[in-house]
Design a protein around this motif. Structure first.
Motif, mmCIF file in Angstrom:
data_model
loop_
_atom_site.group_PDB
_atom_site.id
_atom_site.type_symbol
_atom_site.label_atom_id
_atom_site.label_comp_id
_atom_site.label_asym_id
_atom_site.label_seq_id
_atom_site.Cartn_x
_atom_site.Cartn_y
_atom_site.Cartn_z
ATOM 1 N N ASN A 331 0.849 -1.193 0.000
ATOM 2 C CA ASN A 331 0.000 0.000 0.000
ATOM 3 C C ASN A 331 0.883 1.241 0.000
ATOM 4 O OD1 ASN A 331 -1.844 2.045 0.374
ATOM 5 N ND2 ASN A 331 -2.494 1.392 2.437
ATOM 6 N N VAL A 356 -5.667 6.832 2.141
ATOM 7 C CA VAL A 356 -5.554 5.395 1.834
ATOM 8 C C VAL A 356 -4.090 4.969 2.028
ATOM 9 C CG1 VAL A 356 -5.982 3.570 0.163
ATOM 10 C CG2 VAL A 356 -7.326 5.692 0.073
ATOM 11 N N GLN A 360 -4.789 3.706 5.607
ATOM 12 C CA GLN A 360 -5.012 2.263 5.694
ATOM 13 C C GLN A 360 -3.730 1.539 6.113
ATOM 14 O OE1 GLN A 360 -6.858 -1.401 3.218
ATOM 15 N NE2 GLN A 360 -7.917 0.529 2.938
ATOM 16 N N TYR A 363 -3.803 1.590 9.697
ATOM 17 C CA TYR A 363 -4.751 0.563 10.152
ATOM 18 C C TYR A 363 -4.098 -0.824 10.141
ATOM 19 C CZ TYR A 363 -8.947 -2.241 10.639
ATOM 20 O OH TYR A 363 -9.874 -3.146 11.105
ATOM 21 N N TRP A 364 -3.553 -1.215 8.987
ATOM 22 C CA TRP A 364 -2.963 -2.561 8.907
ATOM 23 C C TRP A 364 -1.695 -2.668 9.750
ATOM 24 C CZ3 TRP A 364 -6.367 -5.768 7.966
ATOM 25 C CH2 TRP A 364 -7.299 -5.630 6.937
ATOM 26 N N GLN A 433 -7.029 5.855 9.853
ATOM 27 C CA GLN A 433 -7.077 4.545 10.525
ATOM 28 C C GLN A 433 -8.473 4.285 11.108
ATOM 29 O OE1 GLN A 433 -4.453 4.411 13.907
ATOM 30 N NE2 GLN A 433 -5.135 2.370 14.535
ATOM 31 N N TRP A 436 -10.997 3.516 8.432
ATOM 32 C CA TRP A 436 -10.879 2.147 7.897
ATOM 33 C C TRP A 436 -11.371 1.110 8.910
ATOM 34 C CZ3 TRP A 436 -11.197 1.775 3.078
ATOM 35 C CH2 TRP A 436 -10.624 2.735 2.235
#
Ligand SMILES: [Zn+2]
Length: 643
Positions: A331, A356, A360, A363-364, A433, A436
């Motif tokens: 990403n 993104v 994200q 987040y991941w 974050q 998402w």
């Protein structure tokens, strides 16, 4: 004097407009021709770059570069301006000195473009086949000049700041062969592939295109250890550890290293692909070299404190770094926002989809930290509570949309600012974050647990296994991929949360995940460790004040109790209720004020001493998550390792 002047003015006024002389209005001076636009055609010939990195005493990189030229006439060299991963036009041009250009041994005069100061123009003389370019990169000798990249024990060599390239071509169309001379006995790590072992202290690398070169920085150092994070795999993943002291290399326990290996396994379960033929975490354990977390396609530059392994239990807030940067290989580096991808490094990068790219990944990064065991479930939830609290109280959300904060790398470039809660900062990371998490829990609820954001990650980031190039995407591509996982009005969902000013705190994902944000008078271990790491006393959620070392006022929550009393950033807290400041004494006073005791702060700002009476009876408040009994516990499912 005064009366005479008045008399003169009066005389002019009497003369009236009819007598006023007409002067010409100014017009803009013509601009120079713009820098040659990049074209997608190969640059003829192979550039050669030699970096001498042995001058560690003076912290100077000496650069010699040869650039083949096709013939005589005007020619432009570019020093890279835009920093991939930094999302800003602030590469270290000011550190470049001693520029000389020669052809056939004779000096060739250069002229910097008067508008595009990263461009250097020369007139190639007849008969010349090569330009010899030399300069020094004067790396910071102290933190106030920028990030320190050379110490007596290690260095961080970033080609981005050590090479020029010809204008007029996509950077992927420029081939370059690099070599480095390192201090005696130093080892190195990089995603570049050497042609063989070092000869006479010089490491030579196989030719790559200019994009791959700048995407493949190097850590080198006196104390080095490589750990295989994916034993037996055809595509190696390595942890290249550099440290201030040799004993730090051996500090990692078997269990700690196993969690890093589990990170690789869990990432592969999530994405189901790789876009590299090997991956190197360049990992520095140091408090001498400047901190860093910078993503690349086949590697990342990662800095942690010397005690990352030694004080494992006390430093959870450092442990999402590697999961975050690893995620960026998919990403950000492979899948890249279409307006962020540029033909070369001197064309403006636009960050409209950084929520993104970074949101994200944030987040991941935390989810993979939880799934790999780098963070315990409790630590992962406490980290999420800290983020949720920040955005519950980020009052700047009432005037500024998340998407607008994607311009912050250009606007502010991470300089300190007085009113972060009101100004906002690069909020697309952490607020992204939370958005998402909202999306993930929504997919899980709507599909009764059959699908999740994991499916999106695999379908969106995990495509084209083995493709080491970039695959750009747009907002519409995101919406289409989400719809393919779970039909919903994702365009509206994202517009409301990202592009519009959304005053409501983005906490729906928490509640749908079966947890609520609460405040108690006891810090979580995670919150405490983050305070210790930042050397702050964080009272944001009680009196709205954050203090740095020795009582420096480092942050004041906009519209909070300290703000209302008149406090601002920059002063120094000297005393609490007339007694010398001490963090515990302040906490005790905040607790005592619940029962009506005074809370009076003596602050020194410059030569002024002022007393501020804080009207706050709520006691200490620290965020944590609390389970909402009787609802599905989606957060636990999200952070659980995948089988
Ligand atoms: Zn990032």
């Amino acid at each position: 004097m005064k009366s005479m002047l008045l008399a003169a003015c009066a005389a002019l006024a009497l003369a009236g407009p009819a007598a006023a002389q007409i002067f010409p209005e100014p017009q803009p001076y013509p601009m120079p021709a713009p820098t040659l636009a990049p074209r997608d055609v190969p640059y003829p010939g192979l550039l050669k770059l030699e970096v001498d990195a042995t001058d560690i005493d003076r912290r100077i990189f000496h650069v010699h570069e040869t650039v083949p030229v096709a013939g005589p006439g005007p020619f432009t060299l570019l020093f890279p301006q835009w920093v991939p991963g930094g999302h800003s036009p602030r590469n270290s041009l000011e550190k470049i000195a001693g520029i000389t250009i020669r052809a056939g041994g004779k000096p060739v005069p250069w002229k910097r473009d008067p508008v595009d100061v990263f461009a250097f123009h020369v007139d190639v003389p007849a008969g010349a086949t090569t330009l010899d370019v030399s300069f020094q990169a004067l790396s910071p000798t102290a933190a106030d000049q920028g990030r320190v990249v050379m110490t007596d024990e290690m260095l961080n060599l970033q080609w981005l700041s050590l090479a020029m390239y010809p204008a007029g071509h996509y950077s992927r169309q420029v081939q370059i062969e690099a070599s480095v001379r390192l201090p005696d006995g130093w080892a190195y790590g990089t995603a570049l592939e050497p042609t063989g072992p070092p000869a006479s202290g010089v490491v030579r690398f196989k030719p790559v295109n200019f994009d791959v070169l700048v995407d493949s920085p190097m850590f080198a150092g006196r104390y080095y250890r490589q750990v295989d994070l994916d034993p037996g795999a055809a595509i190696p993943v390595r942890l290249d550890i550099f440290a201030d002291r040799p004993e730090l290399l051996e500090a990692a326990t078997v269990d700690q290293l196993e969690r890093h290996r589990e990170l690789v396994r869990q990432a592969y379960k999530l994405y189901g692909s790789t876009h590299y033929n090997h991956y190197d975490f360049l990992f520095a354990l140091t408090d001498r070299m400047g901190g860093i977390g910078l993503e690349h396609h086949r590697s990342s530059e990662d800095g942690a404190g010397p005690n990352y392994f030694l004080d494992w239990a006390a430093l959870p807030s450092e442990r999402d770094l590697l999961p975050h940067e690893f995620t960026h290989s998919w990403n950000g580096k492979f899948r890249r926002p279409a307006d962020l991808w540029t033909a070369n490094l001197n064309v403006p990068m636009r960050g409209s989809l950084l929520w993104v790219y970074e949101g994200q990944t944030q987040y991941w990064g935390f989810v993979l930290s939880g799934r790999s065991g780098l963070l315990s479930k409790a630590e992962a939830l406490d980290a999420l509570a800290a983020t949720a609290a920040t955005y519950e109280t980020r009052i700047g959300r009432t005037w500024r949309a998340v998407e607008d904060t994607t311009e912050d790398p250009i606007i502010n470039s991470r300089r300190p600012q007085p009113w972060t809660s009101w100004q906002r900062s690069e909020d697309y990371y952490q607020e992204g974050q939370l958005v998402w998490l909202d999306a993930d829990t929504l997919i899980r609820s709507r599909s009764s647990g059959k699908r999740s954001l994991d499916d999106f990650a695999k379908a969106f980031f995990g495509i084209e296994n083995g493709n080491g190039s970039e695959r750009p995407y747009t907002f519409d591509d995101i919406v289409a991929a989400l719809n393919a996982v779970e039909p919903y009005d994702w365009a509206k969902f994202l517009h409301e949360r990202i592009d519009e000013v959304a005053a409501k705190p983005p906490l729906d994902g928490l509640v749908r995940g079966g947890w609520r944000l609460v405040y108690t008078d006891i810090e979580t271990a995670y919150f405490k460790s983050a305070e210790a790491r930042r050397k702050t006393v964080d009272l944001s959620y009680s009196i709205g004040l954050t203090l740095g070392a020795g009582g420096d006022v480092a942050g004041v929550q906009w519209d909070g109790p300290a703000f209302k009393a008149g406090l601002t950033v920059g002063g120094k807290l000297l005393a609490v209720n007339g007694i010398a400041y001490d963090a515990d004494r302040l906490r005790e006073a905040i607790t005592a004020a619940r029962g009506g005791a005074p809370l009076s702060l003596l602050v020194k700002t410059g030569d002024h001493y002022k007393t501020f009476d804080i009207a706050w009876k709520g006691g200490l408040r620290y965020p944590r998550l609390q389970r909402i009994e009787g609802t599905p516990d989606l957060l636990t499912a999200i952070y659980a390792p995948r089988k």
